[in-house]
Design a protein around this motif. Sequence first.
Motif, PDB file in Angstrom:
ATOM      1  N   LEU A   1       0.829  -1.214   0.000  1.00 40.59           N
ATOM      2  CA  LEU A   1       0.000   0.000   0.000  1.00 40.59           C
ATOM      3  C   LEU A   1       0.861   1.262   0.000  1.00 40.59           C
ATOM      4  CD1 LEU A   1      -2.786  -1.034   2.550  1.00 40.59           C
ATOM      5  CD2 LEU A   1      -2.941  -0.968   0.057  1.00 40.59           C
ATOM      6  N   THR A   2       2.008   1.184   0.661  1.00 34.55           N
ATOM      7  CA  THR A   2       2.921   2.334   0.715  1.00 34.55           C
ATOM      8  C   THR A   2       3.665   2.520  -0.587  1.00 34.55           C
ATOM      9  OG1 THR A   2       3.221   2.104   3.112  1.00 34.55           O
ATOM     10  CG2 THR A   2       4.909   3.339   1.907  1.00 34.55           C
TER      11      THR A   2
ATOM     12  N   CYS B   1       0.795   1.196  -4.081  1.00 31.83           N
ATOM     13  CA  CYS B   1      -0.435   1.985  -4.183  1.00 31.83           C
ATOM     14  C   CYS B   1      -0.195   3.448  -3.813  1.00 31.83           C
ATOM     15  CB  CYS B   1      -1.514   1.389  -3.283  1.00 31.83           C
ATOM     16  SG  CYS B   1      -1.910  -0.322  -3.699  1.00 31.83           S
ATOM     17  N   HIS B   2       0.997   3.739  -3.308  1.00 29.15           N
ATOM     18  CA  HIS B   2       1.425   5.126  -3.015  1.00 29.15           C
ATOM     19  C   HIS B   2       0.477   5.826  -2.041  1.00 29.15           C
ATOM     20  CE1 HIS B   2       3.717   4.002  -6.509  1.00 29.15           C
ATOM     21  NE2 HIS B   2       2.639   4.031  -7.268  1.00 29.15           N
ATOM     22  N   MET B   3       0.035   5.088  -1.021  1.00 24.90           N
ATOM     23  CA  MET B   3      -0.831   5.663   0.005  1.00 24.90           C
ATOM     24  C   MET B   3       0.004   6.223   1.148  1.00 24.90           C
ATOM     25  SD  MET B   3      -3.965   2.945   0.447  1.00 24.90           S
ATOM     26  CE  MET B   3      -5.131   2.597  -0.854  1.00 24.90           C
ATOM     27  N   SER B   4      -0.483   7.275   1.742  1.00 21.08           N
ATOM     28  CA  SER B   4       0.166   7.832   2.928  1.00 21.08           C
ATOM     29  C   SER B   4      -0.241   7.017   4.144  1.00 21.08           C
ATOM     30  CB  SER B   4      -0.230   9.293   3.114  1.00 21.08           C
ATOM     31  OG  SER B   4      -1.613   9.390   3.400  1.00 21.08           O
TER      32      SER B   4
ATOM     33  N   GLU C   1      -3.887   7.598   4.977  1.00 18.41           N
ATOM     34  CA  GLU C   1      -4.804   6.925   4.036  1.00 18.41           C
ATOM     35  C   GLU C   1      -4.906   5.441   4.353  1.00 18.41           C
ATOM     36  OE1 GLU C   1      -4.401   9.606  -0.035  1.00 18.41           O
ATOM     37  OE2 GLU C   1      -2.845   8.117   0.429  1.00 18.41           O
ATOM     38  N   ILE C   2      -3.772   4.821   4.699  1.00 22.45           N
ATOM     39  CA  ILE C   2      -3.777   3.394   5.053  1.00 22.45           C
ATOM     40  C   ILE C   2      -4.578   3.176   6.336  1.00 22.45           C
ATOM     41  CG2 ILE C   2      -2.331   1.453   5.769  1.00 22.45           C
ATOM     42  CD1 ILE C   2      -0.105   2.629   3.991  1.00 22.45           C
TER      43      ILE C   2
ATOM     44  N   LEU D   1      -8.283   3.494   5.573  1.00 24.70           N
ATOM     45  CA  LEU D   1      -8.755   2.301   4.865  1.00 24.70           C
ATOM     46  C   LEU D   1      -8.960   1.155   5.834  1.00 24.70           C
ATOM     47  CD1 LEU D   1      -9.378   0.839   2.167  1.00 24.70           C
ATOM     48  CD2 LEU D   1      -6.928   0.304   2.008  1.00 24.70           C
TER      49      LEU D   1
ATOM     50  N   GLU E   1      -7.093  -4.019  -3.571  1.00 33.06           N
ATOM     51  CA  GLU E   1      -6.130  -3.131  -4.223  1.00 33.06           C
ATOM     52  C   GLU E   1      -5.174  -3.913  -5.122  1.00 33.06           C
ATOM     53  OE1 GLU E   1      -5.927   0.124  -4.211  1.00 33.06           O
ATOM     54  OE2 GLU E   1      -7.569   0.500  -2.803  1.00 33.06           O
TER      55      GLU E   1
END
Length: 302
Positions: free
Chosen positions: A115-116, A119-122, A125-126, A129, A152
Amino acid sequence: MDFIKVPIGWLLDWIYRFTENFGGYGVALIVFTLVIKLILLPLSLKQQKSMTKMQKLQPQLAKLQEKYKNDQNLLGQETMKLYKKYGVSPMGGCLPLIIQLPILFALYRVIYEPLTYMCHMSGDEIKALAESLKFDMSGAMAQIQLAQKAGEINFDFLGLNLADKPGFAAWWTLIIPVLAAVTTYLSSKITQWINNNKNPKTEAEEKKPVRILSPEQKPANNNANSAESMTKSMSVVMPIFTLWITYTLPMAMGLYWIVSNVLSMAQTFLLNGYYAKKFEGELEVAEDAKRAKQERLHGRKK
């Protein structure tokens, strides 16, 4: 190691977007491994060239060992002269391995934190989710499991969930660590076979009994035998280490290990054949020049 992990995450994500509809994450990992091999190809060419030259120079090295068996310093000097003459770097084969280690460690983190890095989530954001899905983020496998639950990333590959670790509960998943260990063993044996592929004359010379005139005198090939024993030991230790490490990690890591080994074996076979013929030609030219020089000197003496 973000300077390595971030580009690897972007590359793996970019490949995954292309392969998502036909094989998903597993195919993306296979393509990713191939891309890494292509990026490292210049170093691999240098490694294979050096390894092939070392193999072909074994008869000359054996003669030097016999000639200077009682003077290790002079033997070292003459050996380095021989390497320099033919452009051989004894450490040339280590650089690709050294460079691959940071990539391996970085990929380990990318696989654990998709995810980091994919998916380039902060972090926020993780967390959001996870809260929306009422998912517990404790544990090293949390991001992989959350990425799968949220849809994802599709980790399914040939009936295997690459986000899971192999285990005896699902015995078929053990095929990943077993194949990783087997391909590691075969890769080391192929390299060992290439390095020890000597001509009959050289083998016959090495089998001759060595006369030891004093207790202090050691056989000339003692160091070579020690190196060979170490290589044989590593060919056993490394597969066992690979079996253990890929058993304790998600199957995605084991898949990368297997594909990397298979590509390395194919590369070794192809490049060794090419460089062997090329260097044999160079050795023949050098021998012809040496004979011609000796004939000229002999003619002058007459």
